[in-house]
Design a protein around this motif. Structure first.
Motif, PDB file in Angstrom:
ATOM      1  N   LEU A  63      -2.386   8.978   2.935  1.00  0.00           N
ATOM      2  CA  LEU A  63      -1.018   7.741   4.292  1.00  0.00           C
ATOM      3  C   LEU A  63      -1.495   7.419   4.609  1.00  0.00           C
ATOM      4  CD1 LEU A  63       1.475   5.962   3.693  1.00  0.00           C
ATOM      5  CD2 LEU A  63       3.003   7.605   4.741  1.00  0.00           C
ATOM      6  N   ASP A  64      -1.868   8.774   6.332  1.00  0.00           N
ATOM      7  CA  ASP A  64      -2.537   8.221   7.460  1.00  0.00           C
ATOM      8  C   ASP A  64      -3.683   7.758   6.770  1.00  0.00           C
ATOM      9  OD1 ASP A  64      -0.904   9.246   8.250  1.00  0.00           O
ATOM     10  OD2 ASP A  64      -1.098  11.033   9.086  1.00  0.00           O
ATOM     11  N   ALA A  65      -4.401   8.151   6.095  1.00  0.00           N
ATOM     12  CA  ALA A  65      -5.665   7.266   6.071  1.00  0.00           C
ATOM     13  C   ALA A  65      -5.504   5.900   5.828  1.00  0.00           C
ATOM     14  CB  ALA A  65      -6.424   8.185   4.637  1.00  0.00           C
ATOM     15  N   LEU A  66      -4.381   5.288   5.006  1.00  0.00           N
ATOM     16  CA  LEU A  66      -4.253   4.069   4.375  1.00  0.00           C
ATOM     17  C   LEU A  66      -3.811   3.252   5.274  1.00  0.00           C
ATOM     18  CD1 LEU A  66      -2.170   4.022   0.580  1.00  0.00           C
ATOM     19  CD2 LEU A  66      -4.490   3.123   1.490  1.00  0.00           C
ATOM     20  N   LEU A  67      -3.077   3.683   6.205  1.00  0.00           N
ATOM     21  CA  LEU A  67      -2.546   2.920   7.837  1.00  0.00           C
ATOM     22  C   LEU A  67      -4.181   2.815   8.410  1.00  0.00           C
ATOM     23  CD1 LEU A  67       0.935   5.601   8.030  1.00  0.00           C
ATOM     24  CD2 LEU A  67       0.696   2.949   7.142  1.00  0.00           C
ATOM     25  N   ALA A 101      -7.033   2.871   7.472  1.00  0.00           N
ATOM     26  CA  ALA A 101      -7.590   1.364   6.805  1.00  0.00           C
ATOM     27  C   ALA A 101      -7.086   0.020   7.471  1.00  0.00           C
ATOM     28  CB  ALA A 101      -8.038   1.973   5.163  1.00  0.00           C
ATOM     29  N   LEU A 102      -5.894   0.179   6.608  1.00  0.00           N
ATOM     30  CA  LEU A 102      -5.172  -1.035   6.753  1.00  0.00           C
ATOM     31  C   LEU A 102      -5.211  -2.404   8.647  1.00  0.00           C
ATOM     32  CD1 LEU A 102      -2.261  -0.264   4.561  1.00  0.00           C
ATOM     33  CD2 LEU A 102      -3.567  -1.472   4.722  1.00  0.00           C
ATOM     34  N   GLY A 103      -5.685  -1.657   9.225  1.00  0.00           N
ATOM     35  CA  GLY A 103      -6.007  -1.936  10.152  1.00  0.00           C
ATOM     36  C   GLY A 103      -5.790  -0.816  11.902  1.00  0.00           C
ATOM     37  N   PRO A 104      -5.551  -1.173  12.977  1.00  0.00           N
ATOM     38  CA  PRO A 104      -6.337  -0.187  14.127  1.00  0.00           C
ATOM     39  C   PRO A 104      -3.941  -0.528  14.241  1.00  0.00           C
ATOM     40  CG  PRO A 104      -7.152  -2.529  15.373  1.00  0.00           C
ATOM     41  CD  PRO A 104      -7.035  -2.177  13.303  1.00  0.00           C
ATOM     42  N   ASP A 105      -3.231  -1.397  14.621  1.00  0.00           N
ATOM     43  CA  ASP A 105      -2.180  -1.322  14.958  1.00  0.00           C
ATOM     44  C   ASP A 105      -1.217  -0.496  14.292  1.00  0.00           C
ATOM     45  OD1 ASP A 105      -2.768  -3.103  16.377  1.00  0.00           O
ATOM     46  OD2 ASP A 105      -2.304  -5.288  15.362  1.00  0.00           O
ATOM     47  N   THR A 106      -1.322   0.304  12.616  1.00  0.00           N
ATOM     48  CA  THR A 106      -1.042   1.026  12.225  1.00  0.00           C
ATOM     49  C   THR A 106      -1.519   2.319  12.088  1.00  0.00           C
ATOM     50  OG1 THR A 106      -1.935   0.385  10.025  1.00  0.00           O
ATOM     51  CG2 THR A 106      -0.366  -1.523  10.670  1.00  0.00           C
ATOM     52  N   ALA A 107      -2.825   2.561  12.473  1.00  0.00           N
ATOM     53  CA  ALA A 107      -3.181   4.200  12.732  1.00  0.00           C
ATOM     54  C   ALA A 107      -2.398   5.008  13.147  1.00  0.00           C
ATOM     55  CB  ALA A 107      -4.636   4.004  13.896  1.00  0.00           C
ATOM     56  N   ALA A 108      -2.668   6.519  12.815  1.00  0.00           N
ATOM     57  CA  ALA A 108      -1.875   7.604  13.119  1.00  0.00           C
ATOM     58  C   ALA A 108      -2.364   7.081  15.458  1.00  0.00           C
ATOM     59  CB  ALA A 108      -2.795   8.787  13.058  1.00  0.00           C
ATOM     60  N   ALA A 114       0.398  -1.458   0.470  1.00  0.00           N
ATOM     61  CA  ALA A 114      -0.051  -0.040   0.310  1.00  0.00           C
ATOM     62  C   ALA A 114       0.613   1.534  -0.176  1.00  0.00           C
ATOM     63  CB  ALA A 114      -0.897  -0.422   1.267  1.00  0.00           C
ATOM     64  N   PHE A 115       2.068   1.030   0.781  1.00  0.00           N
ATOM     65  CA  PHE A 115       2.893   2.373   0.852  1.00  0.00           C
ATOM     66  C   PHE A 115       3.290   2.494  -0.291  1.00  0.00           C
ATOM     67  CE2 PHE A 115       6.960   4.171   1.455  1.00  0.00           C
ATOM     68  CZ  PHE A 115       6.580   5.680   1.551  1.00  0.00           C
ATOM     69  N   ILE A 116       4.510   2.134  -1.740  1.00  0.00           N
ATOM     70  CA  ILE A 116       4.367   1.585  -2.542  1.00  0.00           C
ATOM     71  C   ILE A 116       3.716   2.244  -3.401  1.00  0.00           C
ATOM     72  CG2 ILE A 116       5.699   0.679  -3.572  1.00  0.00           C
ATOM     73  CD1 ILE A 116       7.760   0.701  -1.961  1.00  0.00           C
ATOM     74  N   SER A 117       2.699   1.463  -3.441  1.00  0.00           N
ATOM     75  CA  SER A 117       1.853   1.737  -4.766  1.00  0.00           C
ATOM     76  C   SER A 117       1.109   3.322  -4.398  1.00  0.00           C
ATOM     77  CB  SER A 117       0.841   1.257  -4.079  1.00  0.00           C
ATOM     78  OG  SER A 117       1.316  -0.404  -4.929  1.00  0.00           O
ATOM     79  N   TRP A 118       0.793   4.370  -3.010  1.00  0.00           N
ATOM     80  CA  TRP A 118       0.336   5.036  -2.724  1.00  0.00           C
ATOM     81  C   TRP A 118       1.117   6.041  -3.047  1.00  0.00           C
ATOM     82  CZ3 TRP A 118      -3.140   8.718  -2.761  1.00  0.00           C
ATOM     83  CH2 TRP A 118      -3.171   9.433  -2.025  1.00  0.00           C
ATOM     84  N   VAL A 119       2.675   6.126  -3.205  1.00  0.00           N
ATOM     85  CA  VAL A 119       3.658   6.853  -2.712  1.00  0.00           C
ATOM     86  C   VAL A 119       4.032   7.075  -4.273  1.00  0.00           C
ATOM     87  CG1 VAL A 119       5.633   7.993  -2.533  1.00  0.00           C
ATOM     88  CG2 VAL A 119       4.359   6.895  -0.180  1.00  0.00           C
ATOM     89  N   LEU A 120       4.386   6.454  -4.810  1.00  0.00           N
ATOM     90  CA  LEU A 120       4.915   6.338  -5.697  1.00  0.00           C
ATOM     91  C   LEU A 120       4.241   7.039  -6.992  1.00  0.00           C
ATOM     92  CD1 LEU A 120       7.077   3.535  -6.793  1.00  0.00           C
ATOM     93  CD2 LEU A 120       7.394   6.243  -6.343  1.00  0.00           C
ATOM     94  N   GLY A 121       2.176   6.163  -6.879  1.00  0.00           N
ATOM     95  CA  GLY A 121       1.515   6.667  -7.241  1.00  0.00           C
ATOM     96  C   GLY A 121       0.904   8.504  -7.325  1.00  0.00           C
ATOM     97  N   TYR A 122       1.122   8.581  -6.393  1.00  0.00           N
ATOM     98  CA  TYR A 122       0.794  10.322  -6.274  1.00  0.00           C
ATOM     99  C   TYR A 122       1.583  11.520  -6.608  1.00  0.00           C
ATOM    100  CZ  TYR A 122       0.514  14.786  -3.179  1.00  0.00           C
ATOM    101  OH  TYR A 122      -0.225  15.524  -2.447  1.00  0.00           O
ATOM    102  N   VAL A 123       3.181  10.605  -5.680  1.00  0.00           N
ATOM    103  CA  VAL A 123       3.876  11.887  -7.140  1.00  0.00           C
ATOM    104  C   VAL A 123       3.836  12.032  -8.306  1.00  0.00           C
ATOM    105  CG1 VAL A 123       6.994  11.864  -7.322  1.00  0.00           C
ATOM    106  CG2 VAL A 123       5.488  11.562  -4.817  1.00  0.00           C
ATOM    107  N   VAL A 124       3.431  10.894  -9.409  1.00  0.00           N
ATOM    108  CA  VAL A 124       3.450  10.525 -10.292  1.00  0.00           C
ATOM    109  C   VAL A 124       1.806  11.541 -10.758  1.00  0.00           C
ATOM    110  CG1 VAL A 124       2.828   9.045 -12.340  1.00  0.00           C
ATOM    111  CG2 VAL A 124       4.761   9.103 -10.855  1.00  0.00           C
ATOM    112  N   VAL A 125       1.155  11.066 -10.229  1.00  0.00           N
ATOM    113  CA  VAL A 125      -0.044  12.150 -10.301  1.00  0.00           C
ATOM    114  C   VAL A 125       0.381  13.995  -9.795  1.00  0.00           C
ATOM    115  CG1 VAL A 125      -2.626  12.997 -10.102  1.00  0.00           C
ATOM    116  CG2 VAL A 125      -1.659   9.682 -10.958  1.00  0.00           C
ATOM    117  N   ASP A 126       0.781  13.458  -9.119  1.00  0.00           N
ATOM    118  CA  ASP A 126       0.976  15.633  -8.604  1.00  0.00           C
ATOM    119  C   ASP A 126       1.430  16.649  -9.359  1.00  0.00           C
ATOM    120  OD1 ASP A 126      -0.274  17.163  -6.142  1.00  0.00           O
ATOM    121  OD2 ASP A 126       2.514  17.241  -5.605  1.00  0.00           O
ATOM    122  N   LEU A 127       2.659  15.799  -9.707  1.00  0.00           N
ATOM    123  CA  LEU A 127       3.479  16.759 -10.905  1.00  0.00           C
ATOM    124  C   LEU A 127       3.450  16.490 -11.900  1.00  0.00           C
ATOM    125  CD1 LEU A 127       6.897  15.271  -8.480  1.00  0.00           C
ATOM    126  CD2 LEU A 127       5.542  17.525  -8.194  1.00  0.00           C
TER     127      LEU A 127
END
Length: 241
Positions: free
Chosen positions: A228-232, A234-241, A166-179
């Protein structure tokens, strides 16, 4: 003038110099302008001299990805040293520290992307064309860093892989779309014509036309981290902010 090459051009060729020259060309002129011949001109050497350090245009593109990931690793290492956060290998990491570390990696990836917007799309596409074991060490180190963080945080294998993907997909996808390129004519003073909204038929794309000016603005680091925080979460309470 003596006609002799400058000191910088007399400097001995290395793979790093070739890749840095290639990056300078791509930054200034775009990937379409990048070629072995153009890099040779940049360095003031014959084109054939480059083949000792990069065997083809594809190798040159892979080298650009390697160079960008090296920049990311250098920034992450510098940032950790600056705050005295270097930890022994295998040391336990709390979940708040894990979240902060993921924020840091995402931010540095984004900052490098902003400095090299013409090249960053390669980071999302080029590594996918070669098997994992054949990717440059600089690329693999970021992935190693992530998986080691998840293990140090005590996540089981399933959770680690879920968050890693999820991290790799979100960060690389966001960067490519944002730029991405949105502006149609940079020299056009009228905002609508500058964005080329007149090229989108109003009947077919009314919503896209309405959002056009907003889409031309970058979301920036804060939207990157918010997603990224929204993803964390959604992926489970152990990784929530």
């Amino acid at each position: 003038m003596s006609g002799e090459p400058s000191a910088s051009r007399r400097e001995r060729l290395t793979r790093e110099r070739v890749l840095r020259a290639a990056l300078a060309v791509a930054d200034a002129e775009g990937l379409a302008a990048l070629s072995m011949r153009r890099v040779a001109v940049e360095l003031g050497v014959e084109t054939m001299a480059l083949y000792r350090y990069t065997e083809s245009k594809d190798d040159l593109l892979d080298g650009l990805v390697e160079t960008l990931f090296l920049e990311v690793e250098e920034r992450l290492s510098d940032a950790r040293r600056a705050i005295g956060a270097e930890q022994p290998e295998g040391a336990a990491v709390g979940l708040p520290e894990l979240r902060d570390a993921l924020h840091g990696i995402a931010r540095e990836l984004y900052r490098v992307a902003v400095e090299h917007p013409n090249v960053i799309s390669l980071c999302a596409s080029r590594p996918l064309t070669v098997p994992l074991a054949r990717r440059p060490p600089a690329v693999l180190r970021v992935h190693e860093r992530l998986l080691a963080l998840f293990r140090a945080a005590g996540l089981d294998d399933d959770a680690a892989l879920r968050i890693y993907r999820a991290f790799i997909s979100w960060v690389l996808g966001y960067v490519v779309v944002d730029l991405r390129a949105v502006v149609d004519d940079p020299d056009e003073p009228d905002p609508a014509f500058r964005l080329g909204l007149h090229r989108l038929p109003a009947r077919d794309f009314p919503t896209l036309r309405a959002y056009g000016p907003a889409l031309a603005e970058r979301g920036g680091e804060e939207q990157l981290i918010a997603g990224l925080d929204a993803l964390l979460t959604a992926l489970g309470p152990d990784t929530a902010a």
